[in-house]
Design a protein around this motif. Structure first.
Motif, PDB file in Angstrom:
ATOM      1  N   PHE A  17     -45.042 -24.945  18.722  1.00 34.21           N
ATOM      2  CA  PHE A  17     -44.571 -24.136  17.478  1.00 34.21           C
ATOM      3  C   PHE A  17     -45.725 -23.207  16.764  1.00 34.21           C
ATOM      4  O   PHE A  17     -46.554 -23.608  16.459  1.00 34.21           O
ATOM      5  N   ASP A  18     -44.996 -21.763  16.693  1.00 27.95           N
ATOM      6  CA  ASP A  18     -46.106 -21.069  16.172  1.00 27.95           C
ATOM      7  C   ASP A  18     -46.148 -21.087  14.587  1.00 27.95           C
ATOM      8  O   ASP A  18     -47.172 -20.388  14.032  1.00 27.95           O
ATOM      9  N   GLY A  19     -45.511 -21.986  14.142  1.00 24.86           N
ATOM     10  CA  GLY A  19     -45.509 -22.097  12.650  1.00 24.86           C
ATOM     11  C   GLY A  19     -46.393 -23.306  12.133  1.00 24.86           C
ATOM     12  O   GLY A  19     -46.472 -23.864  11.039  1.00 24.86           O
ATOM     13  N   LEU A  20     -47.130 -23.835  13.134  1.00 23.58           N
ATOM     14  CA  LEU A  20     -47.930 -24.967  12.991  1.00 23.58           C
ATOM     15  C   LEU A  20     -49.219 -24.536  12.455  1.00 23.58           C
ATOM     16  O   LEU A  20     -49.796 -23.617  13.032  1.00 23.58           O
ATOM     17  N   ARG A  21     -49.573 -24.857  11.148  1.00 21.95           N
ATOM     18  CA  ARG A  21     -50.937 -24.508  10.631  1.00 21.95           C
ATOM     19  C   ARG A  21     -52.132 -25.306  10.850  1.00 21.95           C
ATOM     20  O   ARG A  21     -53.168 -24.776  10.998  1.00 21.95           O
ATOM     21  N   PHE A  22     -51.924 -26.730  10.977  1.00 24.30           N
ATOM     22  CA  PHE A  22     -52.867 -27.569  10.793  1.00 24.30           C
ATOM     23  C   PHE A  22     -52.594 -29.081  11.280  1.00 24.30           C
ATOM     24  O   PHE A  22     -51.497 -29.395  10.991  1.00 24.30           O
ATOM     25  N   GLU A  47     -54.912 -44.858  13.774  1.00 18.46           N
ATOM     26  CA  GLU A  47     -55.736 -44.478  14.933  1.00 18.46           C
ATOM     27  C   GLU A  47     -54.978 -43.931  16.085  1.00 18.46           C
ATOM     28  O   GLU A  47     -55.305 -43.714  17.238  1.00 18.46           O
ATOM     29  N   GLY A  48     -53.721 -43.762  15.723  1.00 19.75           N
ATOM     30  CA  GLY A  48     -52.766 -43.164  16.825  1.00 19.75           C
ATOM     31  C   GLY A  48     -51.892 -42.155  16.422  1.00 19.75           C
ATOM     32  O   GLY A  48     -50.674 -42.067  16.770  1.00 19.75           O
ATOM     33  N   ARG A  49     -52.068 -41.676  14.919  1.00 19.61           N
ATOM     34  CA  ARG A  49     -50.866 -40.599  14.362  1.00 19.61           C
ATOM     35  C   ARG A  49     -51.582 -39.404  14.258  1.00 19.61           C
ATOM     36  O   ARG A  49     -52.509 -39.224  14.046  1.00 19.61           O
ATOM     37  N   VAL A  50     -50.366 -38.274  13.954  1.00 22.07           N
ATOM     38  CA  VAL A  50     -51.050 -37.029  13.595  1.00 22.07           C
ATOM     39  C   VAL A  50     -50.280 -36.572  12.378  1.00 22.07           C
ATOM     40  O   VAL A  50     -48.837 -37.005  12.302  1.00 22.07           O
ATOM     41  N   VAL A  51     -51.022 -36.222  11.383  1.00 15.54           N
ATOM     42  CA  VAL A  51     -50.431 -35.588  10.218  1.00 15.54           C
ATOM     43  C   VAL A  51     -50.424 -34.191  10.548  1.00 15.54           C
ATOM     44  O   VAL A  51     -51.403 -33.368  11.147  1.00 15.54           O
ATOM     45  N   ALA A  52     -49.523 -33.495  10.476  1.00 14.03           N
ATOM     46  CA  ALA A  52     -49.225 -31.951  10.906  1.00 14.03           C
ATOM     47  C   ALA A  52     -48.656 -31.054   9.457  1.00 14.03           C
ATOM     48  O   ALA A  52     -47.904 -31.806   8.977  1.00 14.03           O
ATOM     49  N   VAL A  53     -49.213 -29.786   9.256  1.00 11.47           N
ATOM     50  CA  VAL A  53     -48.641 -29.092   8.432  1.00 11.47           C
ATOM     51  C   VAL A  53     -48.006 -27.778   9.214  1.00 11.47           C
ATOM     52  O   VAL A  53     -48.604 -27.333  10.016  1.00 11.47           O
ATOM     53  N   ILE A  54     -46.777 -27.610   8.953  1.00 15.10           N
ATOM     54  CA  ILE A  54     -45.688 -26.768   9.542  1.00 15.10           C
ATOM     55  C   ILE A  54     -45.103 -25.851   8.869  1.00 15.10           C
ATOM     56  O   ILE A  54     -44.568 -26.430   7.716  1.00 15.10           O
ATOM     57  N   ASP A  55     -44.765 -24.676   9.104  1.00 15.34           N
ATOM     58  CA  ASP A  55     -43.713 -23.890   8.383  1.00 15.34           C
ATOM     59  C   ASP A  55     -42.608 -24.628   8.197  1.00 15.34           C
ATOM     60  O   ASP A  55     -41.933 -25.454   9.048  1.00 15.34           O
ATOM     61  N   SER A  56     -41.893 -24.502   6.929  1.00 19.76           N
ATOM     62  CA  SER A  56     -40.750 -25.375   6.597  1.00 19.76           C
ATOM     63  C   SER A  56     -39.668 -25.074   7.572  1.00 19.76           C
ATOM     64  O   SER A  56     -38.863 -25.602   7.856  1.00 19.76           O
ATOM     65  N   ALA A  57     -39.476 -23.739   7.917  1.00 20.72           N
ATOM     66  CA  ALA A  57     -38.494 -23.280   8.857  1.00 20.72           C
ATOM     67  C   ALA A  57     -38.476 -24.027  10.161  1.00 20.72           C
ATOM     68  O   ALA A  57     -37.623 -24.113  10.793  1.00 20.72           O
ATOM     69  N   GLN A  58     -39.770 -24.309  10.698  1.00 25.06           N
ATOM     70  CA  GLN A  58     -39.681 -25.188  12.031  1.00 25.06           C
ATOM     71  C   GLN A  58     -39.970 -26.562  12.036  1.00 25.06           C
ATOM     72  O   GLN A  58     -40.036 -27.451  13.144  1.00 25.06           O
ATOM     73  N   ALA A  59     -39.856 -27.168  10.770  1.00 25.49           N
ATOM     74  CA  ALA A  59     -40.190 -28.612  10.548  1.00 25.49           C
ATOM     75  C   ALA A  59     -39.258 -29.404  11.132  1.00 25.49           C
ATOM     76  O   ALA A  59     -39.444 -30.391  11.769  1.00 25.49           O
ATOM     77  N   ASP A  60     -37.971 -29.105  11.066  1.00 24.19           N
ATOM     78  CA  ASP A  60     -36.766 -30.062  11.681  1.00 24.19           C
ATOM     79  C   ASP A  60     -36.972 -29.780  13.188  1.00 24.19           C
ATOM     80  O   ASP A  60     -36.981 -30.964  13.808  1.00 24.19           O
ATOM     81  N   ALA A  61     -37.159 -28.744  13.687  1.00 23.72           N
ATOM     82  CA  ALA A  61     -37.344 -28.986  15.071  1.00 23.72           C
ATOM     83  C   ALA A  61     -38.389 -29.487  15.604  1.00 23.72           C
ATOM     84  O   ALA A  61     -38.579 -30.138  16.802  1.00 23.72           O
ATOM     85  N   ALA A  78     -55.768 -23.891  11.203  1.00 21.28           N
ATOM     86  CA  ALA A  78     -56.914 -23.837  10.068  1.00 21.28           C
ATOM     87  C   ALA A  78     -56.249 -24.033   8.862  1.00 21.28           C
ATOM     88  O   ALA A  78     -55.047 -23.634   8.458  1.00 21.28           O
ATOM     89  N   MET A  79     -56.901 -24.689   7.955  1.00 19.99           N
ATOM     90  CA  MET A  79     -56.464 -24.997   6.564  1.00 19.99           C
ATOM     91  C   MET A  79     -56.042 -23.708   5.855  1.00 19.99           C
ATOM     92  O   MET A  79     -55.065 -23.588   5.008  1.00 19.99           O
ATOM     93  N   GLN A  80     -56.863 -22.614   5.947  1.00 10.69           N
ATOM     94  CA  GLN A  80     -56.568 -21.415   5.610  1.00 10.69           C
ATOM     95  C   GLN A  80     -55.253 -20.779   5.664  1.00 10.69           C
ATOM     96  O   GLN A  80     -54.828 -19.881   5.167  1.00 10.69           O
ATOM     97  N   ASN A  81     -54.849 -21.154   6.617  1.00 14.30           N
ATOM     98  CA  ASN A  81     -53.243 -20.639   7.234  1.00 14.30           C
ATOM     99  C   ASN A  81     -52.216 -21.348   6.264  1.00 14.30           C
ATOM    100  O   ASN A  81     -51.093 -20.892   6.730  1.00 14.30           O
ATOM    101  N   ILE A  82     -52.394 -22.465   5.646  1.00 20.74           N
ATOM    102  CA  ILE A  82     -51.603 -23.258   5.142  1.00 20.74           C
ATOM    103  C   ILE A  82     -50.795 -22.435   3.820  1.00 20.74           C
ATOM    104  O   ILE A  82     -51.661 -21.781   3.226  1.00 20.74           O
ATOM    105  N   ARG A  83     -49.471 -22.389   3.729  1.00 23.24           N
ATOM    106  CA  ARG A  83     -48.879 -21.554   2.693  1.00 23.24           C
ATOM    107  C   ARG A  83     -48.103 -22.542   1.902  1.00 23.24           C
ATOM    108  O   ARG A  83     -47.542 -23.500   2.147  1.00 23.24           O
ATOM    109  N   ASP A  84     -47.623 -22.149   0.657  1.00 19.93           N
ATOM    110  CA  ASP A  84     -46.830 -22.831  -0.311  1.00 19.93           C
ATOM    111  C   ASP A  84     -45.673 -22.973   0.311  1.00 19.93           C
ATOM    112  O   ASP A  84     -45.115 -22.321   0.944  1.00 19.93           O
TER     113      ASP A  84
END
Lengths: 333, 333
Positions: A210-215, A268-282, A157-163
């Motif tokens: 990844f449990d740090g995936l927000r959206f 039509e075949g891409r994903v934009v994801a928002v994820i906790d910075s600590a898990q982004a590289d993985a 959910a967008m509401q889970n997104i953090r600075d």
């Protein structure tokens, strides 16, 4: 009427309509899945949490490099389920067919739709056809509704997104929009740019680990820039995009020539994801392990500084990306 | 572009599209039900057996005596669930809007759709809009997909139908088709015939109380005669219709004048049911107790004698009803 083209009688509920449905839709989609005798059909969801989405398709031309309206009508809807964290299970299909459409073209498009459905492991379980008067239908419009079951993983959910959260995209942007543009021939350009239209279910499933995936979102109409604007509106934070956004060289060249910005063109075949910075590289590494995610890149971050969409340029400058207003390219999906 | 009509920019994924969705669709359909931030939304089915159906709507004119394309897009789909023995719960909505459509007209149609959804107790939980180029859209096309939960009662299937079963219809036939025909003004006739478009859920639920109920269908495109032909194809039995089929006097008069047969014209608020002959009278009485079923009548029976659709005339004659071929009336639903 002749036997090679759609006529109004194919839409009247009588013999021609029945034969069209049997000869084309049932033949490709499978009699076992598509019950043409029932007004509504049962769908088995195995007790999981059901999710639903719907999408309409009006792309012109009906066939383009890398896909057609048939396969797109599957990818568009199963991808909406995938980025919402669900495993797609069932589709319904509405076809609005223009009088005069070649039956051979319709047959090819429905065959392609059926192949895409098999690849995505979804059943087309209900359908409806209408015939539109000549001049009123652009050949074919489709609408698909998808039902899926929520997958294990974090609640998105967008509401889970953090600075400070990172944005990633699983491949180059603007391919689909540019391929359609070139296929229309109105610019007198030819190119070998293919639409990126494809299922994103594997990518989405990988990211859900990844449990740090927000959206997640698939950047279709309005492109990546419009997803960034949605994030700003939905979170109250800003989005800073960087210069690592993957854009294929021919796409950039065509866009430069015609004055389009690939950040506003549909994928039509891409994903934009928002994820906790600590898990982004993985997460990037995991996506890159998939063929569809080889070009995955961190393309920016969520920032509490300004409530805007900002693009950091290669030379260290910044520019605001405005919300899309005029239509850059109608009937792209 | 002006502010009173739909423009292509209303379909591009940017600001105008977002404002159109918020100002019209979300305002009428309710923010709580329609999550515009998510790609797919959860639907709660309470563990029941889920059923699904879909339908497209292209009726012309968009507004007609007794309804409009907005209310029809709800009735058509919830009725398909109802006659399949399910209680309608959720709808998805696709709108294909023609450039140039008056926004005030769109607003009125969506308001009517929302009112019909409330009356039918269904939630519109997902939606999508596309804008079609001027001249390509006939004003508005809609597609709705409905999800419901199977109600207690007998399993309905054509295969359960037996020789001697009775056919009933819950009201007069051909009203919808005739109302649309008159609303088009192309015949220079004016009339006060109203479409019968309405939800049939109460009628269907009432009929489901009879364990001898075999099958239900709402006779839309192709009318009662096309349902009879489906029964013949699906069962291998014949169908003998009698002269008690209710047809309103003004409908009969208009059809006589223009050479149409009301048995082939669409209804949008009737149920045709096949039921064990031993329970037919009780079922009629139960339907007649409902305001929507006051004119319910036994209109024929299933017969192993001839594998055809036969109409018994008032004077004791018989005529074959052929399967519909040419379109009597395009864009009726």
């Amino acid at each position: 009427m002749d036997e090679l083209h759609i006529s109004l009688a194919h839409g009247n509920g009588g013999r021609f309509m029945r034969e069209l449905i049997e000869d084309i839709f049932v033949r490709h989609l499978g009699k076992s899945d598509l019950d043409t005798q029932a007004d509504a059909v049962p769908i088995a969801l195995g007790g999981g949490e059901a999710m639903i989405t719907t999408d309409g398709f009006t792309v012109q031309p009906l066939e383009f490099p890398g896909g057609n309206i048939g396969s797109l009508a599957v990818h568009g809807t199963v991808n909406d389920l995938a980025v919402a964290g669900a495993c797609p299970k069932y589709l319904t299909l509405n076809a609005f067919i223009e009088e005069g459409l070649e039956i051979a073209v319709l047959d090819r498009l429905v065959a392609s739709l059926a192949a895409a459905a098999r690849e995505a492991a979804v059943k087309v379980s209900a359908g409806d056809t209408k015939v539109l008067r000549r001049g009123e239908g652009g050949g074919l419009y489709l609408a698909t509704t998808g039902v899926g079951v929520r997958l294990p993983g974090p609640r998105l959910a967008m509401q889970n997104i953090r600075d400070g959260d990172r944005l990633l995209v699983t491949g180059s942007v603007g391919d689909h929009g540019t391929a359609i543009m070139l296929a229309r021939e109105e610019f007198g350009l030819r190119g070998d740019i293919l639409s990126d239209a494809a299922p994103v279910a594997q990518l989405a499933k990988t990211l859900l680990q990844f449990d740090g995936l927000r959206f997640m979102r698939d950047p279709t109409r309005g492109g990546l820039a419009s997803v960034a604007h949605e994030l700003v509106r939905g979170t109250g934070f800003g989005v800073r995009l960087n210069s690592a956004i993957p854009v294929k060289e021919p796409v950039r060249a065509v866009c430069d020539m015609l004055g389009y910005d690939p950040l506003y063109l549909a994928c039509e075949g891409r994903v934009v994801a928002v994820i906790d910075s600590a898990q982004a590289d993985a997460a990037i590494a995991a996506c890159r392990d998939l063929p569809a995610g080889a070009d995955t890149a961190i393309i920016g971050e969520v920032s509490a500084r300004e409530q805007r969409v900002i693009l950091e340029t290669e030379l260290g400058g910044e520019r605001f990306l405005e919300e899309l207003e005029d239509d850059p390219l109608p009937r792209i999906c």
